[in-house]
Design a protein around this motif. Structure first.
Motif, PDB file in Angstrom:
ATOM      1  N   GLY A  18       0.821  -1.206   0.000  1.00  0.00           N
ATOM      2  CA  GLY A  18       0.000   0.000   0.000  1.00  0.00           C
ATOM      3  C   GLY A  18       0.852   1.252   0.000  1.00  0.00           C
ATOM      4  O   GLY A  18       0.518   2.252  -0.664  1.00  0.00           O
ATOM      5  N   ARG A  19       1.954   1.202   0.720  1.00  0.00           N
ATOM      6  CA  ARG A  19       2.884   2.341   0.765  1.00  0.00           C
ATOM      7  C   ARG A  19       3.464   2.593  -0.625  1.00  0.00           C
ATOM      8  O   ARG A  19       3.560   3.734  -1.065  1.00  0.00           O
ATOM      9  CB  ARG A  19       3.987   2.030   1.774  1.00  0.00           C
ATOM     10  N   LYS A  20       3.822   1.512  -1.296  1.00  0.00           N
ATOM     11  CA  LYS A  20       4.386   1.645  -2.635  1.00  0.00           C
ATOM     12  C   LYS A  20       3.365   2.266  -3.581  1.00  0.00           C
ATOM     13  O   LYS A  20       3.698   3.142  -4.395  1.00  0.00           O
ATOM     14  CB  LYS A  20       4.823   0.275  -3.152  1.00  0.00           C
ATOM     15  N   GLU A  21       2.112   1.817  -3.490  1.00  0.00           N
ATOM     16  CA  GLU A  21       1.056   2.369  -4.333  1.00  0.00           C
ATOM     17  C   GLU A  21       0.883   3.866  -4.086  1.00  0.00           C
ATOM     18  O   GLU A  21       0.668   4.647  -5.017  1.00  0.00           O
ATOM     19  CB  GLU A  21      -0.260   1.631  -4.068  1.00  0.00           C
ATOM     20  N   GLY A  22       1.013   4.264  -2.809  1.00  0.00           N
ATOM     21  CA  GLY A  22       0.907   5.685  -2.469  1.00  0.00           C
ATOM     22  C   GLY A  22       2.024   6.503  -3.090  1.00  0.00           C
ATOM     23  O   GLY A  22       1.804   7.605  -3.609  1.00  0.00           O
ATOM     24  N   ILE A  23       3.243   5.964  -3.044  1.00  0.00           N
ATOM     25  CA  ILE A  23       4.400   6.661  -3.618  1.00  0.00           C
ATOM     26  C   ILE A  23       4.241   6.792  -5.127  1.00  0.00           C
ATOM     27  O   ILE A  23       4.484   7.865  -5.707  1.00  0.00           O
ATOM     28  CB  ILE A  23       5.706   5.904  -3.273  1.00  0.00           C
ATOM     29  N   MET A  24       3.789   5.705  -5.769  1.00  0.00           N
ATOM     30  CA  MET A  24       3.603   5.740  -7.219  1.00  0.00           C
ATOM     31  C   MET A  24       2.522   6.750  -7.607  1.00  0.00           C
ATOM     32  O   MET A  24       2.617   7.422  -8.642  1.00  0.00           O
ATOM     33  CB  MET A  24       3.247   4.339  -7.742  1.00  0.00           C
ATOM     34  N   ALA A  25       1.495   6.880  -6.767  1.00  0.00           N
ATOM     35  CA  ALA A  25       0.428   7.845  -7.040  1.00  0.00           C
ATOM     36  C   ALA A  25       0.962   9.267  -6.973  1.00  0.00           C
ATOM     37  O   ALA A  25       0.580  10.135  -7.781  1.00  0.00           O
ATOM     38  CB  ALA A  25      -0.707   7.653  -6.035  1.00  0.00           C
ATOM     39  N   ILE A  26       1.848   9.534  -6.004  1.00  0.00           N
ATOM     40  CA  ILE A  26       2.454  10.869  -5.881  1.00  0.00           C
ATOM     41  C   ILE A  26       3.292  11.181  -7.112  1.00  0.00           C
ATOM     42  O   ILE A  26       3.230  12.290  -7.678  1.00  0.00           O
ATOM     43  CB  ILE A  26       3.323  10.946  -4.608  1.00  0.00           C
ATOM     44  N   ILE A  27       4.091  10.192  -7.553  1.00  0.00           N
ATOM     45  CA  ILE A  27       4.932  10.406  -8.742  1.00  0.00           C
ATOM     46  C   ILE A  27       4.071  10.705  -9.959  1.00  0.00           C
ATOM     47  O   ILE A  27       4.346  11.629 -10.736  1.00  0.00           O
ATOM     48  CB  ILE A  27       5.812   9.157  -8.994  1.00  0.00           C
ATOM     49  N   LYS A  28       3.012   9.918 -10.124  1.00  0.00           N
ATOM     50  CA  LYS A  28       2.107  10.108 -11.269  1.00  0.00           C
ATOM     51  C   LYS A  28       1.500  11.511 -11.245  1.00  0.00           C
ATOM     52  O   LYS A  28       1.447  12.208 -12.264  1.00  0.00           O
ATOM     53  CB  LYS A  28       0.999   9.051 -11.214  1.00  0.00           C
ATOM     54  N   MET A  29       1.078  11.940 -10.066  1.00  0.00           N
ATOM     55  CA  MET A  29       0.463  13.251  -9.920  1.00  0.00           C
ATOM     56  C   MET A  29       1.474  14.354 -10.247  1.00  0.00           C
ATOM     57  O   MET A  29       1.139  15.349 -10.905  1.00  0.00           O
ATOM     58  CB  MET A  29      -0.059  13.424  -8.490  1.00  0.00           C
ATOM     59  N   CYS A  30       2.709  14.192  -9.792  1.00  0.00           N
ATOM     60  CA  CYS A  30       3.751  15.191 -10.057  1.00  0.00           C
ATOM     61  C   CYS A  30       3.973  15.362 -11.557  1.00  0.00           C
ATOM     62  O   CYS A  30       4.083  16.491 -12.068  1.00  0.00           O
ATOM     63  CB  CYS A  30       5.058  14.794  -9.376  1.00  0.00           C
ATOM     64  N   TYR A  31       4.042  14.258 -12.275  1.00  0.00           N
ATOM     65  CA  TYR A  31       4.242  14.334 -13.725  1.00  0.00           C
ATOM     66  C   TYR A  31       3.031  14.957 -14.413  1.00  0.00           C
ATOM     67  O   TYR A  31       3.176  15.760 -15.348  1.00  0.00           O
ATOM     68  CB  TYR A  31       4.530  12.941 -14.298  1.00  0.00           C
ATOM     69  N   GLU A  32       1.845  14.583 -13.962  1.00  0.00           N
ATOM     70  CA  GLU A  32       0.630  15.113 -14.588  1.00  0.00           C
ATOM     71  C   GLU A  32       0.499  16.622 -14.382  1.00  0.00           C
ATOM     72  O   GLU A  32      -0.033  17.327 -15.242  1.00  0.00           O
ATOM     73  CB  GLU A  32      -0.600  14.395 -14.020  1.00  0.00           C
ATOM     74  N   PHE A  33       0.982  17.124 -13.228  1.00  0.00           N
ATOM     75  CA  PHE A  33       0.901  18.552 -12.950  1.00  0.00           C
ATOM     76  C   PHE A  33       2.131  19.319 -13.444  1.00  0.00           C
ATOM     77  O   PHE A  33       2.292  20.503 -13.182  1.00  0.00           O
ATOM     78  CB  PHE A  33       0.700  18.795 -11.444  1.00  0.00           C
ATOM     79  N   GLY A  34       3.017  18.609 -14.152  1.00  0.00           N
ATOM     80  CA  GLY A  34       4.155  19.268 -14.768  1.00  0.00           C
ATOM     81  C   GLY A  34       5.222  19.742 -13.800  1.00  0.00           C
ATOM     82  O   GLY A  34       5.969  20.691 -14.092  1.00  0.00           O
ATOM     83  N   ILE A  35       5.320  19.150 -12.631  1.00  0.00           N
ATOM     84  CA  ILE A  35       6.362  19.515 -11.665  1.00  0.00           C
ATOM     85  C   ILE A  35       7.713  19.073 -12.223  1.00  0.00           C
ATOM     86  O   ILE A  35       7.852  17.934 -12.691  1.00  0.00           O
ATOM     87  CB  ILE A  35       6.099  18.847 -10.301  1.00  0.00           C
ATOM     88  N   PRO A  36       8.724  19.951 -12.208  1.00  0.00           N
ATOM     89  CA  PRO A  36      10.041  19.599 -12.732  1.00  0.00           C
ATOM     90  C   PRO A  36      10.580  18.308 -12.090  1.00  0.00           C
ATOM     91  O   PRO A  36      10.423  18.096 -10.894  1.00  0.00           O
ATOM     92  CB  PRO A  36      10.915  20.804 -12.348  1.00  0.00           C
ATOM     93  N   GLU A  37      11.198  17.481 -12.915  1.00  0.00           N
ATOM     94  CA  GLU A  37      11.625  16.155 -12.458  1.00  0.00           C
ATOM     95  C   GLU A  37      12.595  16.229 -11.283  1.00  0.00           C
ATOM     96  O   GLU A  37      12.562  15.380 -10.393  1.00  0.00           O
ATOM     97  CB  GLU A  37      12.260  15.378 -13.621  1.00  0.00           C
TER      98      GLU A  37
END
Length: 323
Positions: free
Chosen positions: A277-296
């Motif tokens: 579940g923790r891993k899924e949460g981290i992956m969700a944050i990464i996905k959201m960051c890319y979708e909102f265009g946050i610099p890598e």
């Protein structure tokens, strides 16, 4: 609840379980002969699990050592029919064909060396015999190794040498393959005669064929153990194969002990569920960051501040996400 630390090394528990000739013969009869009783337990004897060989060329010599989990010689009327080896594996090994090939080669080399040493004492006359130390009439016996996989995830590693190659199809006819015999403990459809083996694989199937060992699964397994009077060696072997963190030396028959065992298995499942579940949460944050265009370059910091992990761990998750 037992709090005592383990007095017995976990790996020894499974080796001891399969050291029994009745269980070992029954397992190989199931795997090799679909349950036909061709191997008699009285025809088996323990062989040396330690083996090795020397790789030499003009400039150097390198020694290679190998220690098998269980290995027995199958003899009938004093004649060696085969060498039967077993490897216990609780995680996927992506180099397993090469590893097993090394074990088997070592066993063949040992046989050849023994024949050559015997012939040297008797003397050899033909040039071909002189070069190898082996006479034309000499024979070695086959080596059969079975890998038993106890992992939670289905095996996705190679089961042959070909599976490790990235080669053009045109080369296949020129390259020898080397296949391994793999048994997944989750698959309990083998024809066993030994009650211990039936119980062992039935319980392992119940544990491995569910995403997580819940209370209902635990109760189902405990009921199975009670209804079938499962023996202590089987419970110990299950504990090891399921990686339950308990003290093997205090296991005895009875409801309380089985509850302790499966409490530990349930805890392990809960921990793995939390981790997933923790891993899924981290992956969700990464996905959201890319979708909102946050610099890598800023994404690792976002993960660290939200999930309390190191930058190195965050970078690893990002790499996994991108792949």
């Amino acid at each position: 609840m037992y709090k005592k630390k383990q007095d017995v090394k976990p790996d020894v528990v499974l080796k001891e379980y399969w050291k029994d000739n009745v269980r070992f013969a029954d397992f190989f009869n199931a795997v090799l002969f679909n349950g036909k009783q061709l191997i008699d337990p009285d025809e088996l004897s323990d062989a040396d699990t330690e083996s090795g060989f020397i790789i030499e060329n003009k400039n150097y010599a390198s020694s290679v050592s190998a220690a098998r989990d269980n290995i027995k010689v199958w003899k009938r009327f004093g004649i060696s029919l085969a060498l039967l080896g077993m490897e216990n594996q609780d995680s996927v090994h992506y180099g397993m064909p090469v590893r097993i090939m090394g074990y088997d080669y070592s066993a063949y080399k040992k046989q050849c060396d023994a024949i050559a040493a015997k012939n040297k004492k008797q003397g050899v006359k033909i040039s071909g015999e002189y070069l190898s130390g082996i006479k034309k009439t000499d024979r070695i016996y086959p080596v059969i190794t079975v890998v038993v996989y106890y992992g939670q995830e289905p095996w996705d590693g190679p089961v042959s040498l070909y599976g490790m190659f990235g080669m053009p199809e045109e080369l296949k006819s020129f390259i020898n393959d080397y296949k391994i015999t793999l048994v997944e403990a989750r698959n309990g459809n083998m024809k066993f005669h030994s009650k211990d083996n039936k119980d062992f694989f039935n319980i392992m199937g119940k544990i491995l064929n569910c995403k997580r060992v819940t209370k209902s699964v635990k109760n189902e397994i405990i009921k199975y153990c009670n209804d079938n009077s499962v023996e202590v060696p089987v419970i110990k072997a299950v504990a090891r194969a399921a990686k339950a963190n308990i003290d093997y030396s205090v296991l005895e028959t009875g409801d309380d002990v089985m509850c302790v065992l499966f409490d530990e298995i349930e805890k392990k499942g809960i921990k793995e569920g939390i981790k997933e579940g923790r891993k899924e949460g981290i992956m969700a944050i990464i996905k959201m960051c890319y979708e909102f265009g946050i610099p890598e370059e800023l994404i690792p910091g976002k993960i660290c501040s939200n999930m309390d992990i190191s930058l190195e761990e965050a970078s690893g998750y990002i790499k996994e996400y991108k792949n």
